[in-house]
Each structure stands twice: as structure tokens, then as C-alpha cells.
Design a protein around this motif. Structure first.
Motif: not given
Length: 198
Positions: A27-35
Motif C-alpha cells: 500500500e502506498h501512502q503519499p505522506v510528505s516530509v514537508f506538508r
């Protein structure tokens, strides 16, 4: 298994493409290290992309270490079996990862650091390192433009080229690196890449 991070990161994307190539479900979770820093911090307090949350809950980080794990999990490798070919692949991966690191540093320098804090001698130095890595990779690239078997050196090179060219078009141009550009264009059309577009 969960892959955490944005696909615009060459490090996250090389893992995603490799997972597809190895036939592993995730499962891909597109979590940003910035936003979404705080959300990422809840998953991995170090906030490093990519992060892989294994089925047993163990959290791994660093793309190269994650690749080692997923190959062991899959019971197959994306590295060439012969020692000589493996040596060449490792050199290419090293050059591509050096280019990725320097491209990321330039992006951060221009997009995150206040312009009055930018240190041009440092930018020039990093730019020289980026060009040296890409020049060496271009000079040594003997692969035909057709993607062929997607070994890890091919995956990493195509991913890094796409990142560098799209993020730094004024520095990284196809005319200077025609072999890398041609190979990457073919690779980007393959399912493992197209399904993991940045």
C-alpha cells in the motif's frame, strides 16, 4: 506492507518501481516530509522518506536498505548475477544516487533556503558534483534505449534522470545526456514506472 513517501522523491520512487518489478503487494501512502511532517512523524519519528512499514510492524528506512529487504522477501534480486555485471551495476547505482543527492541539495537550496542565505560557492560545488555524476553515467551507459530487463541500475538511473531533468531543467538537459534521456523515456512508458509516476 506500506510504502510511505511521495513519488516525486527519487528514493521513494525507486522503491515503488522495484516493488512492482518484484511483484510484491504493498500500500502506498503519499505522506510528505514537508506538508504533512507531523503525520509522517507518527509513522516514523525520524521522518525519512522512503519509510517501509513491514507486515509485522517493523519500520525500515533508506531506499537501499529497503531494497535489500524486499529482494529477500521476494526471494529474487534485481541485481545481475555475474560478478562483473554486478560491479558495473553497483557503479551505475552509485553514480545515479550521487546525482540524486546533489540534485536534491540544489532543489532544497533554491526552494527552501531564504534567498539572502543562499551560498553560491556551495551551490556551484554541488552543481559540479551533479554534472560529474551524470557525465560519468552518460559516458559509461552502454545500454540500448529499449529498457530490456529492469535491473536495479536501470531502475535507479531512469528514476534519477526523470527527477533531475524535471526539477532542474536549466542544469540537466537531454541534449547533454542523450543516452540517459533516451533510456529514461523508454523506461517511463513501462507499467512499473507509469503506475508510479511522480
Amino acid at each position: 506492507m506500506k510504502l510511505i513517501g511521495m513519488l516525486d522523491s527519487p528514493y521513494v520512487r525507486r522503491v515503488a518501481v522495484s516493488l512492482k518489478q518484484l511483484g510484491l503487494a504493498y500500500e502506498h501512502q503519499p505522506v510528505s516530509v514537508f506538508r504533512t511532517f507531523e503525520q509522517f512523524q507518527q509513522i516514523n519519528p525520524v521522518v525519512k522518506a522512503p519509510t517501509l512499514v513491514c507486515d509485522n510492524g517493523v519500520v525500515l528506512m533508506d531506499s537501499t536498505l529497503i531494497l535489500d529487504y524486499i529482494e529477500a522477501l521476494a526471494g529474487k534480486t534485481l541485481m545481475p548475477p555475474a560478478l562483473g555485471q554486478r560491479q558495473i551495476a553497483l557503479r551505475r547505482i552509485g553514480l545515479a544516487l550521487a546525482a540524486a543527492e546533489k540534485a536534491v541539495q540544489i532543489v532544497y537550496e533554491h526552494r527552501l533556503r531564504p534567498s539572502d542565505k543562499l551560498h553560491q560557492p556551495w551551490v556551484d560545488r554541488v552543481d559540479g558534483q551533479l554534472r560529474a555524476a551524470l557525465d560519468a553515467l552518460e559516458a559509461e551507459w552502454t545500454e540500448p534505449a529499449n529498457a530490456g530487463v529492469l535491473t536495479q541500475d536501470r531502475i535507479t538511473t531512469a528514476v534519477v534522470w526523470q527527477f533531475a531533468e524535471s526539477m532542474l531543467p536549466e542544469r540537466v538537459q537531454a541534449a547533454r545526456y542523450p543516452k540517459l534521456a533516451a533510456f529514461s523515456a523508454v523506461a517511463e512508458a513501462l507499467p512499473a514506472f507509469a503506475q508510479n509516476a511522480p
